[in-house]
Design an enzyme around this catalytic site. Sequence first.
Site, short mmCIF file in Angstrom:
data_model
loop_
_atom_site.label_atom_id
_atom_site.label_comp_id
_atom_site.label_asym_id
_atom_site.label_seq_id
_atom_site.Cartn_x
_atom_site.Cartn_y
_atom_site.Cartn_z
CD GLU A 1 -3.08 -1.14 2.38
OE1 GLU A 1 -2.84 -0.36 3.13
OE2 GLU A 1 -4.13 -1.52 2.02
CD GLU B 1 -3.78 -6.20 2.33
OE1 GLU B 1 -4.51 -5.57 2.78
OE2 GLU B 1 -2.56 -6.20 2.46
P1 P53 Z 1 -7.25 -3.43 9.22
C1 P53 Z 1 -6.51 0.85 6.65
C2 P53 Z 1 -5.80 0.94 7.88
C3 P53 Z 1 -4.48 0.33 7.85
C4 P53 Z 1 -3.95 -0.48 6.86
O1 P53 Z 1 -6.94 -3.28 7.43
C5 P53 Z 1 -4.80 -0.68 5.94
C6 P53 Z 1 -5.92 -0.11 5.64
C7 P53 Z 1 -7.30 -0.58 4.43
O2 P53 Z 1 -6.50 -0.32 3.26
O3 P53 Z 1 -4.32 -1.63 4.80
C8 P53 Z 1 -4.30 -2.89 4.92
O4 P53 Z 1 -6.14 -4.36 9.55
C9 P53 Z 1 -2.92 -3.57 5.05
C10 P53 Z 1 -3.02 -4.57 5.99
C11 P53 Z 1 -4.33 -4.56 6.90
C12 P53 Z 1 -5.61 -4.58 6.02
O5 P53 Z 1 -5.54 -3.62 5.10
O6 P53 Z 1 -7.07 -1.91 9.79
O7 P53 Z 1 -2.20 -3.89 3.99
O8 P53 Z 1 -2.05 -4.52 6.69
O9 P53 Z 1 -4.33 -5.39 8.03
C13 P53 Z 1 -6.82 -4.38 6.71
O10 P53 Z 1 -8.54 -3.86 9.30
#
Ligand code: P53
Length: 478
Positions: free
Chosen positions: A183, A377
């Site tokens: 990301e 993802e």
């Molecule tokens: P979580 C939001 C916030 C932080 C990371 O998110 C994020 C996102 C959504 O785009 O990115 C990805 O765990 C990331 C993962 C993460 C997943 O989204 O906050 O690549 O590390 O766990 C889901 O629910």
Amino acid sequence: MNKEKNIIPENFLWGGAVASNQLEGGYLADGKGLSAVDILPAGDNRQIYLENPPSLELQDEFFYPSHNAIDFYNHYKEDIAMFAEMGFKCFRLSIAWVRIFPNGNDKEPNEAGLQFYDAIFDECKKHNIEPLVTLQHFDTPLELCKQYGGWRSREVIGFFENYCKVVFERYKDKVKYWLTFNEINMVLHAPFIGAGITVKDGENPLQVQYLAAHHQLVASALATKACHEIIPDAKIGCMLASGTTYPYTANPDDFFHALTRDRQAYFFTDVQSRGYYPTYTKRFFEENNIDIGITEEDKAILQTHVVDFVSFSYYSSKCTTTDEEVWKHNSDTNFMRSVRNPYLQYTDWDWSIDPVGLRITMNQIYDRYQKPLFVVENGLGAIDELDENNCVDDQYRIDYFREHLKQMKEAIRDGVELLGYTSWGPIDLVSAGSGQMSKRYGFIYVDRDNDGNGTYARYKKKSFDWYKEVIATNGAEL
Ligand code: P53
């Protein structure tokens, strides 16, 4: 012959995706150093740390969920065996830079850290699972944050390049699919986890963010170069937090605002995939006093070493407007701010659920680059309750996946070339955004709570067998 069966290509990489800091634990094991994510507390303070931490030292009063996470460090054999039982063809994981170089720029790599990933890749091989490895997933070495201000410094490019060369050399026979930065656009939304930067009072945050972004883009190109040189038969991709942005109304101003927000994200993949800064950045940089000091050498590096494929996370779409009143009264609480979309349902964490948005996003990205895509993802973070049989009846998760996979198939029918699909968190792990364990994504439940209690026992949820069947039929049965 059933036409459905042929929609998804035969060698399609089905699997699941994780990040080292969200599942490994073992935060000081075998010589590991600390990284940016290791100082992110659970609880209300987390948000400020994600964005701009007031201190880079561990505090006694905080609980740090990454330190033990779900202890994959000691459970990886059991966990990979469960992935194999579901039929995984692919396992996306990240290497923790600080297991290999505890300070980020040590002279010699840490052999014990290298051995840990050797063991993981060997375990994957045993089960015919193809590893897909992210080189950096939110974990800039903490020492580099302290001494260099993270990715704001150009020097960090060289340290990263060295780390990449070491892991490419070491794992060249074991890993054929790589991603540079997870990301990469996160530097705009959560600058500290995205790029290990803190912004000081009086600084122009956008200047610091885009400077760090530029350094990551050059580093990404240099990693691509090294990968192609060291592992000629490997493929390396970029990784974007995606999710198309809708205009809230048909007002042209809303439409242009949506386009601008999408460009904010596509800027990164435009550079990584096309090899040059898109012309729209010139005006944006001028109007926001951003000067990133791009050199002729940078330009040549970006131009020559573009990615082989484009990967992305997709959870939600976004919606935007220029009408301030709408924002005041009708915005969601998602991390990447969005106006509430009246056509969509929302999760327990207020993220919109938009399967058609996945089809739209895939088409948009493919139209833009005409390179193979990889959904790395996608998934539903929800509250799961273990029942008396140690199972979770997570029909809501099955429904989420089914609808998204249907739309993914539509996108393939639309002409999108797709290498694979890895769901986020096939086993419950720590939430990056909230630090909670209770925001669960897995097909496998882990007995661990938000405060660090639990046995780490693993249990199959209802969705486990469902996903197994999806993979067994190559997506024909959803
Ligand atoms: P979580 C939001 C916030 C932080 C990371 O998110 C994020 C996102 C959504 O785009 O990115 C990805 O765990 C990331 C993962 C993460 C997943 O989204 O906050 O690549 O590390 O766990 C889901 O629910």
